[in-house]
Design an enzyme around this catalytic site. Structure first.
Site, PDB file in Angstrom:
ATOM      1  N   ARG A 157      -1.093   2.285  -0.673  1.00  0.00           N
ATOM      2  CA  ARG A 157      -1.551   1.335  -1.694  1.00  0.00           C
ATOM      3  C   ARG A 157      -2.813   0.621  -1.216  1.00  0.00           C
ATOM      4  O   ARG A 157      -3.711   0.326  -1.996  1.00  0.00           O
ATOM      5  CB  ARG A 157      -0.448   0.307  -1.991  1.00  0.00           C
ATOM      6  CG  ARG A 157       0.645   0.799  -2.896  1.00  0.00           C
ATOM      7  CD  ARG A 157       1.745  -0.229  -3.087  1.00  0.00           C
ATOM      8  NE  ARG A 157       2.595  -0.381  -1.920  1.00  0.00           N
ATOM      9  CZ  ARG A 157       3.622  -1.227  -1.836  1.00  0.00           C
ATOM     10  NH1 ARG A 157       3.911  -2.010  -2.860  1.00  0.00           N
ATOM     11  NH2 ARG A 157       4.368  -1.299  -0.751  1.00  0.00           N
ATOM     12  N   CYS A 192      -0.825  -2.568   3.468  1.00  0.00           N
ATOM     13  CA  CYS A 192       0.329  -2.634   2.561  1.00  0.00           C
ATOM     14  C   CYS A 192       1.580  -2.357   3.364  1.00  0.00           C
ATOM     15  O   CYS A 192       1.819  -3.019   4.371  1.00  0.00           O
ATOM     16  CB  CYS A 192       0.152  -1.671   1.384  1.00  0.00           C
ATOM     17  SG  CYS A 192      -0.051   0.054   1.844  1.00  0.00           S
TER      18      CYS A 192
END
Lengths: 281, 337
Positions: free
Chosen positions: A244, A239
């Protein structure tokens, strides 16, 4: 099959609520903003700041084995404890913490589905402000399991060869280079776009409206059938800063049961700053 | 009721008290149909003379914004339910104005306030909250928000309310029907009375949606032909207090059936239009008023005839630094050469 590949890795808020007094179940809240923990946490939980406590404070790297041992010792965690990670921002940072627990060989670490938000919104769940009393332990971690982690060279090699699935879990606007980072965050890359060959499957596609993970059928359809993240080859998720992608790493590895999934924690804040690196928009 | 004079008996409230402008306390000054916030006609900036356009100046409420209305209703409701007092005060997520109204009105009632604000809120508002006695929590804005997951300030305020029940009650302006009722009972009737029932168009913004939902419910009951326009900034905006449609999941008071049209406006126009209102109409309009004015202009050009009322939420004073950030020339020449 309608069950996650490793159903034990995900526990419900009710499961946690029933074990608040179990001395072998240790709760760890992992947040980007520790104001939330201070304002109210699950009784008995300890709080970690992902940035200052799970990362090396000098070199850009995850926490060292020695620092991890010290952190867990100070937090009263033993090697055979069942650790439940939960946190803010839909468990991104909790998933990042779980990834580090796994890297250092903690056998039984699980995620509380829905994170602190789900707990917060359930009337029968308690939050407290009282500090958790901890009995320190001597924690011995295993050497880092690097098979869970991808580095820049791995990402570049995979981008070139196409030998693995490369999953970019950022928002579509970050993927296409329209923006360098989500609004309001300092832009920490020189170029926008994505690693050539990456597929864009935003992290949020893995969760339902209440922040819990979708069913295994839904996940299978999204990742395998629609996006072609095929189980026949290894996978790298990335990410912007690696949090994430930890969330997607968890979903792919433990819920869908893909064999070989790595988190590239250098992510776009590393790749997007390289001179002469190929970029797709 | 006799007209109040200083030194003589001061009446409790009512039209004559408002005529004399002498009050017993700040609560009597709060707006209602007998004491409406003023409406003023737009003159130089209205190119369509067949369309009358008025601005309803909410900054002339006692604490300087439209939020006085909801804050007061929510405090009264908590009091009536015995939720306040004995050391129990208020915690509320706010982009500033609700917090300022709550903190000041609660302070005048003897309750403490804790305000949870997103970091992007202008510094002026943060300092004002502290001036009015609020304890402040500043949270980073949502990093990569997902529908239904709420935002950081709402969740932190809920955490305080849950973990420290003995200290805090949370009005929760995003879900509290009293927010809607405030506008159903005051803003809507005021507009109807002030325009003598001639209003045809109302322009407002979307934040908690209490204003639009409440006034629309009242006015459409009076005249189903009245058209309600909600103006919202484009995504990625930094107009404090407003929400883009993609952010409305946070508000349970949003009722699209009460809105005839949603106008999405480039948020930079909020600042340029606010400046024009200041310089050409003498109205100290803040950025959200600028945005609403731009939305109204588009409808005026299209429809050419009517009687429009714009809700101007607050004034420019809290946004001086924001204005200078967006309109660079305002920040120039401020130091000796």
């Amino acid at each position: 099959m309608n069950q996650y590949a490793h159903p034990e890795m995900l526990v419900t808020t009710d499961w946690v609520n029933e074990r608040l007094n179990d001395p072998k179940v240790k709760l760890v809240e992992i947040d980007v903003d520790t104001q939330a923990y201070e304002a109210g946490h699950i009784p008995g939980s300890v709080g970690f700041n992902w940035q200052t406590q799970l990362q090396d404070q000098v070199v850009r790297d995850i926490i060292s084995k020695e620092d991890f041992e010290q952190l867990l010792g100070e937090s009263g965690i033993e090697k055979d404890d069942t650790v439940i990670a939960y946190g803010d921002n839909n468990n991104w940072f909790a998933a990042y913490g779980l990834w580090i627990f796994k890297i250092y060989g903690h056998a039984d670490v699980r995620l509380m589905d829905g994170g602190r938000l789900k707990w917060l919104n359930e009337d029968d769940k308690e939050l407290v402000t009282t500090p958790t009393e901890v009995t320190p332990t001597t924690y011995r971690a295993s050497d880092a399991d690097e098979s869970l982690r991808a580095f820049l060279v791995d990402a570049m090699e995979v981008s070139k060869s196409g030998s693995e699935n490369l999953v970019d879990v950022r928002s579509p606007d970050e993927f296409t280079g329209k923006i360098l980072a989500p609004p309001g965050l300092p832009e920490t890359c020189q170029r926008g776009g994505h690693i050539p060959g990456a597929k864009n499957v935003p992290w949020v596609t893995a969760v339902a409206e209440d922040g819990t993970f979708k069913s295994v059928e839904e996940l299978r359809k999204i990742y395998i059938e629609d996006q072609g993240v095929t189980p026949d080859k290894p996978t790298i998720a990335y990410c912007r800063i690696g949090e994430r992608s930890s969330h997607t790493w968890f979903a792919l590895k433990y819920l869908l049961g893909l064999e070989n999934v790595r988190n590239y924690d250098g992510s776009w804040t590393e790749y997007g700053n390289l001179v002469n690196a190929p970029v797709e928009k | 009721m006799s007209t109040a004079t200083v030194g003589g008996p001061i009446p409790n409230s009512g039209t004559s008290a408002h005529l004399a402008r002498v009050y017993n306390d700040i609560f009597e000054m709060l707006p209602n149909v007998d004491n409406p916030s003023p409406m003023v006609r737009i003159n130089r900036l209205n190119p369509v003379k067949s369309f009358q356009l008025f601005a309803k100046l909410e900054w002339l409420n006692p604490l300087g914004s439209v939020k006085d209305r909801a804050a007061w209703q929510m405090i009264r409701d908590l009091e009536e339910r015995g939720e306040l007092g004995d050391g129990r005060g208020i915690v509320e997520p706010t982009s500033g104005n609700t917090g300022i109204s709550l903190a000041a009105l609660a302070g005048a009632r003897g309750y403490h306030t804790r305000a949870v604000v997103p970091n992007k809120v202008p510094k002026e508002k943060k300092i004002l909250l502290k001036i009015f006695g609020a304890e402040l929590d500043v949270v980073n804005d949502a990093l990569c928000p997902a529908p239904g997951l709420g935002d950081g300030s709402i969740n932190l305020a809920k955490t305080h309310a849950k973990a420290s029940r003995d200290k805090y009650a949370m009005p929760n302006q995003y879900e509290n029907q009293k927010n809607v009722e405030a506008h159903l009972q005051t803003t809507g009737p005021e507009i109807w009375k002030q325009t003598e029932g001639k209003v045809t168009h109302v322009f407002t913004s979307l934040g908690t949606c209490g204003t639009v939902t409440g006034l629309s419910r009242y006015l459409k009951e009076k005249d189903a032909n009245i058209r309600i326009y909600a103006v919202q900034p484009t995504e990625g905006h930094d107009v404090p207090g407003l929400r883009n449609i993609s952010q409305l999941a946070a508000s349970k008071l949003f009722d699209p059936s009460l809105i005839d049209e949603i106008l999405e406006i480039d948020y930079e126009l909020a600042y340029t239009r606010a400046l024009e209102l200041c310089q050409k109409e003498g109205l100290m309009a803040g950025p959200s008023s600028g945005l609403i004015f731009e939305g109204a202009m588009r409808i005026l050009e299209r429809e050419r005839k009517g009687c429009g009322v714009m809700i101007f939420c607050d004034n420019i004073f809290k946004y001086a630094s924001n204005m200078a950030h967006h309109l660079k020339h305002l920040g120039e020449g401020l130091d000796p050469r």
